[in-house]
Design a protein around this motif. Sequence first.
Motif, PDB file in Angstrom:
ATOM      1  N   SER A   1     -20.429  27.597  -6.897  1.00 31.40           N
ATOM      2  CA  SER A   1     -21.024  29.760  -6.687  1.00 31.40           C
ATOM      3  C   SER A   1     -21.510  28.935  -5.205  1.00 31.40           C
ATOM      4  O   SER A   1     -21.992  29.765  -4.495  1.00 31.40           O
ATOM      5  N   ALA A   2     -21.627  27.511  -4.623  1.00 32.79           N
ATOM      6  CA  ALA A   2     -22.183  26.902  -3.580  1.00 32.79           C
ATOM      7  C   ALA A   2     -20.330  27.460  -2.451  1.00 32.79           C
ATOM      8  O   ALA A   2     -20.616  27.447  -1.435  1.00 32.79           O
ATOM      9  N   ARG A   3     -19.234  27.725  -2.711  1.00 34.34           N
ATOM     10  CA  ARG A   3     -17.911  27.572  -2.431  1.00 34.34           C
ATOM     11  C   ARG A   3     -17.378  29.432  -3.123  1.00 34.34           C
ATOM     12  O   ARG A   3     -16.865  29.995  -3.515  1.00 34.34           O
ATOM     13  N   GLN A   4     -17.551  30.179  -2.179  1.00 29.57           N
ATOM     14  CA  GLN A   4     -17.571  31.644  -1.677  1.00 29.57           C
ATOM     15  C   GLN A   4     -16.497  32.041  -1.886  1.00 29.57           C
ATOM     16  O   GLN A   4     -15.533  32.647  -1.970  1.00 29.57           O
ATOM     17  N   ASP A   5     -16.126  30.802  -0.582  1.00 33.09           N
ATOM     18  CA  ASP A   5     -14.000  31.613  -0.233  1.00 33.09           C
ATOM     19  C   ASP A   5     -13.159  30.998  -1.652  1.00 33.09           C
ATOM     20  O   ASP A   5     -12.195  31.594  -1.680  1.00 33.09           O
ATOM     21  N   ILE A   6     -13.823  30.323  -2.487  1.00 33.36           N
ATOM     22  CA  ILE A   6     -12.999  29.736  -3.448  1.00 33.36           C
ATOM     23  C   ILE A   6     -13.463  31.366  -4.356  1.00 33.36           C
ATOM     24  O   ILE A   6     -12.132  31.643  -5.293  1.00 33.36           O
ATOM     25  N   ILE A   7     -14.348  31.929  -4.730  1.00 30.97           N
ATOM     26  CA  ILE A   7     -14.947  33.055  -5.589  1.00 30.97           C
ATOM     27  C   ILE A   7     -14.302  33.849  -5.148  1.00 30.97           C
ATOM     28  O   ILE A   7     -13.510  35.158  -6.029  1.00 30.97           O
TER      29      ILE A   7
END
Length: 960
Positions: free
Chosen positions: A182-188
Motif C-alpha cells: 500500500s505504500a508503493r503507489q507506483d506498483i498499484i
Amino acid sequence: MTFNAITFLYPAFLAGLLLLPVLWLIIRSAPRRPRRIHFPAARLLLGATNNRRNAERAPIWQTILRSLILLCLILAAAHPVLNKNDYAPDNGAILVMVDNSWSSAAHWPQYRQGMKQIVNQARLNNQPVFIALTAPEAAGANDIALPPILGPLSPHASQDAFDRIQPRPWAPDYHGLGNLISARQDIINAISSAIFVTDNIAADGKDTLAGDLSAVSPLIVLHPVADANDGSIVISGLSRNRNGMSVNLRHSPLGSDKPVTLVARDSRGQVILRHPATLQSGTTTNRIEVALPGDIANAIQTVGLTGIESAAALFQTGAKWQQRKVGIIVSSGEGPVLLSDRYFFLDRAISPYADISYGTLANLLAQKPDILVATGNIPGLGSQQGQLASWLDNGGMLVRFAGDSASSPDDRFLPVTLRMGNRDFGGSMSWERPKRLTAFADTSPFHGLPIPEDITVNRQLLAEPDRDIVEKTWARLTDGTPLITSMAKNAGRIVLFHVTPWADWSNLPMSGLFVQIWQRILPLASPDNQASSAIQALLPAQSVLDGFGHAHQPDPTVLGLQGTAAMPDPRHPPGIYGQNGQAVAHNLGPFLTGLDRPVNWPDQVQLKTLVDDNQMDLAAICVFAAFCLFLLDTLIIILTGANSQFQGYRRGRKMRATLSQSDGGAKGSNAAHSKAATQKPGAAGGNNGAHNRLGMLVILAGSLAAACGLLTLPNTAHAQENSQAPQSDFRAALHPRLAYMETGVAAIDRLSKAGLTGLTETLRRRTAADLATPSMVNPQTDDLSFYPLIYWPLTEGQNEMSAYGREQLNRYLANGGMILIDSRDREVEPARLRRLLAGVDIPTLARAPGDHIVFRSFYLLDQAYGRFDAALWVDARPDPRLDGVASVLFGGNDWAASWVQTRLELERYGEATSNPIDDISPRRHEMALRFGVNLVIYALTGSYKGDQVHLPAILERLGR
C-alpha cells in the motif's frame, strides 16, 4: 484461440490458410522448366511420344512441399504456444508475491516451478514483474523487517531474482506485506494483476491481504501442491517414556493413509534409527510411539522425516533430552531399599525415565549424578557438606522430602525457612479434614497438569512466610500453604516436597500426578535448564537451521536467546543455543498452528493449481520447419537438374556410338564433325550448369547456416535448466560462475551440480562473490576460458579424452584456469592422476603446506576439509607468469558431497549408486564449505592474500 493444448496468440493470421488453395493452383498451373535436348538428326524423332500435358504442370511433390512451407509460415505468424499457462492477464505488469516462510520449504521445487512458469508467461508477453516476499529478514542492529519489493524487472532479471529466493524457517508477516504494498503507489498503478504463490494453510493476516489486493487488481492464488496428501507435516513435540520416545506430528487433513518414515541422527549426523509409520486419513494429528533402548535414545540429537526438507519437520533434542542419573541417598547400614516403603513410590515414579542408583552421599557424589534425592535428614552430610555445596554450585539438583516423625530438623540445604518446634521434619500440622491441591500457577513447571480430586494432604512441613515465598512456591494447597518449594543455588537448584515420599502424610506419592511431576522435574536437571539467574542470560547460538532444516554456523545477524517461549524469527532462528555445556534446543514445530484450517479466501480471488506441463513457444519451430522444407525443395531442384544433364550426356554418347556403327567409315567424318559441333554447345552448357550448381550450393550453404543459427536461439518460452547450447558460453562471459566436468554418470553429475550450487549459495551469503548457477562443461565441445574454477570428479572406467579435448584443457590451464580434481575415494597419488589423465599437461604436484594461500584466503584453515581427510596436492612449482597461483589441485575428499545443502540429494545419490552417503556431520559440512569458500576466493583473487601487508592481521587472529 485454443486447440487442445495449443494456443494461438494471434489467431487472425490463421486467415492466411485461405491462400493455400490459391497457391496450390498457381504452382500446379506453372509449367515445368523446359528441357534442353540436343538434336543430332531427324531420325531420332522416330518413336517419340507427345507428353505435352505433363510438361505444362509442376510435379505434385513440388506443389505439396511449397504449400507446406507457406503453411508453416502462416502458423508461425499466428504464434502457437504449447501448454500455455495463463496465470494472469497478458497485458500490464505482474506483482508476484512468493510465500517463502516455513511452509514453503517442504515443497520448494514446486514453488520454483511455479515461479519459472510465471517468468515464461512474462517473457512470452513481454511483461515487467514486481517481486515481493512474505518472510521478514534481519534489518539494522536489532530490527526485523520485510525485504523491499523488487521491480519493475525484466523477465530475465526476474528469473535471476527468483533463483536467489530461499525459504526461511519462521512465520510470514502478511500484515507487513500489505502495508509495504500500500505504500508503493507506483506498483498499484502499474500492475494489471497479482499472483500469490502460497499454500492453503491458514495464518494471521493471510485472508486480509488477499482481500485488500483483490480490491486493487485481479488476484490469482497459485497453489504449488494439488494433492491433499502432499500437505505440510510438522513435528510438534518429542518426549521420552519408559519404552523409548513419542513423536507428535501435526499436518493438513489427509484424504487417505500416508506412509512416513522417522529418521533419528546422532551428534555426527549419522542415521541411528529409521522407523516407518502411517498417518491415518481424516486426521490432523498423530502420535507415533517408538520403542528404543536407553543408550540409543540418549544418542539422538535430531528427529526428522525422510523425503521432507523442512525446519518444521526436524526436531532437535538439546541437552535436556539426555536421560538423567538420579541418586537416592541412603544410610550405610540400611537394608535392601527396594523392599522398603520409604523408596517404593519414588522408584516406581522415576525408574521408567531415569537411571536410579542407591548409595551413601559420598558414593553418589563420586558418580556425579544429575539429581540427588533425600528423605528426611541427609545421612553423612557432616563430612560431605563442602562436596555437596560444590556439586550444587556446578549445576546439580537436590530434591528433599519430609521425613518420619523421629527425624530431627535440619535447616541446611533447604529452599525455605521451616517452622521449628515439632518432632516432625521442620514441624507438621494435622487437620480434621484433609486439604487438597490448588491449580498450579503459570510460573510453576507443573503448570497445565490436571489435579485429581482424590489427592489429599494430611500433614505438611510449614514454611515461614518470607517475602519471596511466593516466587519459591511451585505447588500449594487450597489454603495457600506451600506443598512444593524450590530455590536456585548458583547454577544448581534445591527442591523440597513438604510431605513424605510414602503415603503416611499424603496419598500424592500413590497417584499418577506424582509421576507427572517427576516427568517435569527430570528435564530441569540439565545444563539448558539451570538456575533462573543463569537462564535469564543470553545464550549465544551454536548452530542454526535454514528453511530446509540444514544446520550451519550462525550469521552475524543472529542474536543470543533468552528463552524458548517465543517463536523463531530472523534474529533467533531455530537451532541450538548456549555455551559452557548448555545446549538449548529452539525448535519451530511446537509454535506452528493452523495446519488443520484452510484459508478463507475472498470470493473474487481466483484459485489455481500449478500444472506440471511446461509451456513451449512453437513459433520458432514452425519457422525452422519452413526453412528445412525450403532447403529440401532447393536440394531436390539441384539434384534434378544435375540428373537431367547426366542423362543427356549418356544419351548423347549412346547415339554417337550407334551412328558410328551403322554409317561406317564414309560417314565417320560427318559423325566426327557432328560430334565436334555437338560438343561445343554441350561444353558451354556444362560450364553454365556448373556455374548454376555452384550458385545453388552457395544459397544452400547460406540457408543451412541460417537454420543452424535459428537452432541456437534460446527458446523464448521455456529455458531448460541443464541446457548446454552455445549460449551458455555467452551467459558465462556476462555472469561468472563455477563449472563441473561432465562425467557421463548421471548420479555423479547431479551430485556435482548440487554441491557447487550449495557452495555458490554459501558464497553469496558470506562473501562479495556473486556467482551464477554452476554449469556442466565438456572440454570436447565447450569453451572453458569463461570459468574461474572447474571441479572434476574422477569416475571408474573413465573414457579417454580426445586430442582436441586435451588441447582445450591444456590451453585452459596455460592461460590461468584452475581445476580441482577429486578422486572421491581418499586415494590421492599424483602417479595415479597422470595415468588417468594421460595427455593432459599435469604439472609436478606436492602436498600443500599448512601456510598455503588456499588455507587463509578467507578463513584460517589447517587442511582441505571435505567428506574425508585426505591431503591436498598442488603445483610444486607454480608458473610465475600466472602470479604463482596453482593451476591444478588434486585431492580425494569428495568435496561435492560435503558441499550439498539438501540431504535429499545425498539420498538420491545413494539410491542411484547403492553407495549411501550418511557420514557427513554438520561440523564437517561447515568446515568443507569454509574450504570451498577459500578455494573460490583463491581462484578469483590469486596470491592477493600472500601479500605481506596481511601478515599482521593474520598473526593477530591466530593469536586469539
